[in-house]
Write an enzyme that holds these catalytic residues in place. Structure first.
Site, mmCIF file in Angstrom:
data_model
loop_
_atom_site.group_PDB
_atom_site.id
_atom_site.type_symbol
_atom_site.label_atom_id
_atom_site.label_comp_id
_atom_site.label_asym_id
_atom_site.label_seq_id
_atom_site.Cartn_x
_atom_site.Cartn_y
_atom_site.Cartn_z
ATOM 1 N NE ARG A 37 -2.775 -7.089 -4.723
ATOM 2 C CZ ARG A 37 -3.565 -7.165 -3.684
ATOM 3 N NH1 ARG A 37 -3.071 -7.474 -2.499
ATOM 4 N NH2 ARG A 37 -4.854 -6.956 -3.808
ATOM 5 C CB SER A 54 -4.141 -6.795 4.505
ATOM 6 O OG SER A 54 -3.852 -5.493 4.073
ATOM 7 C CE LYS A 86 -20.828 -9.425 6.294
ATOM 8 N NZ LYS A 86 -20.830 -10.008 4.970
ATOM 9 C CG HIS A 138 -1.911 -1.077 1.297
ATOM 10 N ND1 HIS A 138 -2.071 -1.872 2.407
ATOM 11 C CD2 HIS A 138 -2.824 -1.510 0.389
ATOM 12 C CE1 HIS A 138 -3.039 -2.750 2.180
ATOM 13 N NE2 HIS A 138 -3.517 -2.561 0.965
HETATM 14 N N1 LIG Z 1 1.188 -5.390 -2.654
HETATM 15 C C1 LIG Z 1 0.417 -4.527 -3.279
HETATM 16 N N2 LIG Z 1 0.869 -3.875 -4.374
HETATM 17 C C2 LIG Z 1 0.065 -3.029 -5.035
HETATM 18 N N3 LIG Z 1 -1.196 -2.723 -4.690
HETATM 19 C C3 LIG Z 1 -1.685 -3.322 -3.610
HETATM 20 C C4 LIG Z 1 -0.924 -4.249 -2.848
HETATM 21 N N4 LIG Z 1 -1.690 -4.689 -1.815
HETATM 22 C C5 LIG Z 1 -2.879 -4.069 -1.957
HETATM 23 N N5 LIG Z 1 -2.892 -3.258 -3.022
HETATM 24 C C6 LIG Z 1 -3.985 -2.433 -3.494
HETATM 25 O O1 LIG Z 1 -4.446 -1.665 -2.422
HETATM 26 C C7 LIG Z 1 -5.834 -1.395 -2.575
HETATM 27 C C8 LIG Z 1 -6.559 -1.718 -1.294
HETATM 28 O O2 LIG Z 1 -6.660 -3.095 -1.214
HETATM 29 P P1 LIG Z 1 -7.004 -3.922 0.084
HETATM 30 O O3 LIG Z 1 -7.352 -3.044 1.219
HETATM 31 O O4 LIG Z 1 -7.942 -5.014 -0.328
HETATM 32 O O5 LIG Z 1 -5.558 -4.547 0.394
HETATM 33 P P2 LIG Z 1 -5.159 -6.037 0.415
HETATM 34 O O6 LIG Z 1 -3.712 -6.064 0.788
HETATM 35 O O7 LIG Z 1 -5.563 -6.708 -0.861
HETATM 36 O O8 LIG Z 1 -5.996 -6.577 1.638
HETATM 37 P P3 LIG Z 1 -6.856 -7.939 1.760
HETATM 38 O O9 LIG Z 1 -5.853 -9.043 1.782
HETATM 39 O O10 LIG Z 1 -7.579 -7.756 3.061
HETATM 40 O O11 LIG Z 1 -7.769 -7.978 0.575
HETATM 41 C C9 LIG Z 1 -6.269 -2.200 -3.786
HETATM 42 O O12 LIG Z 1 -6.257 -1.373 -4.928
HETATM 43 C C10 LIG Z 1 -5.183 -3.241 -3.910
HETATM 44 O O13 LIG Z 1 -5.055 -3.691 -5.236
HETATM 45 MG MG LIG Z 2 -7.627 -7.078 -1.307
#
Ligand SMILES: Nc1ncnc2c1ncn2[C@@H]1O[C@H](COP(=O)(O)OP(=O)(O)OP(=O)(O)O)[C@@H](O)[C@H]1O
Ligand SMILES: [Mg+2]
Length: 168
Positions: free
Chosen positions: A95, A133, A46, A22
């Protein structure tokens, strides 16, 4: 004032917790936009590990002292939130191909809901292309090392959270 310094972009997600993937997207977003608002969607997941308040605090800690990044929460339609905060851009990270289909749908729907808001995609660097995450939480829970995958403050907070449970 240049166009760049005025433009506000919203980076929405659940950020449970915020990862280096992020942060990378935010940092690259700042090269293009004047301000990035990291906006936590309330009520999507949730059973989050971190409460909304905790997630917000982690974001604020990670970007302490950077006036161009702000953490916030929203519920309801993302495009409505974007309008409310004066953002004309939504940033999303991509990603892998697996992200694409869902992101494509969301971007098209958001455009239909409000054509004035543009969605911009930034590609994850190779090193973070597997990072999420959910995976951080899983690896940490199984005793794996998450250093380098999350900001230090998140790593500390993960350890604090697990301590009472692990003592048993
Ligand atoms: N490693 C990463 N590189 C680039 N973009 C990312 C990465 N991790 C998350 N994002 C982007 O951040 C934004 C927020 O995603 P989100 O909060 O779902 O994060 P996540 O890491 O995918 O969490 P979860 O595993 O809970 O889904 C989305 O646009 C997602 O594609
Ligand atoms: Mg996600």
């Amino acid at each position: 004032m240049s166009q760049q310094s005025r433009s506000v972009a919203v980076f929405p997600g659940s950020f449970d917790p915020i990862t280096n993937g992020h942060l990378d997207i935010v940092d690259r977003g700042l090269k293009v936009f004047g301000e990035v608002i990291i906006a936590i969607l309330v009520n999507r997941e949730k059973k989050p590990l971190f409460s909304i308040e905790e997630r917000l605090e982690l974001i604020r800690e990670a970007y302490r002292g950077n006036e161009r990044v702000r953490g916030d929460t929203f519920s309801g339609l993302l495009v409505d939130y974007a309008m409310k905060v004066g953002a004309s851009v939504i940033i999303r990270g991509l990603r892998a191909i697996s992200d694409f289909e869902y992101e494509f749908q969301m971007a098209l729907m958001n455009r239909r809901l409000n054509p004035r808001i543009e969605t911009v995609f930034l590609m994850a660097p190779e090193g973070y292309s597997y990072l999420s995450s959910r995976l951080v939480k899983e690896v940490f829970d199984l005793g794996g090392d998450v250093r380098g995958l999350v900001p230090p403050v998140v790593e500390r907070r993960l350890r604090e959270k697990s301590r009472p449970r692990r003592k048993k």
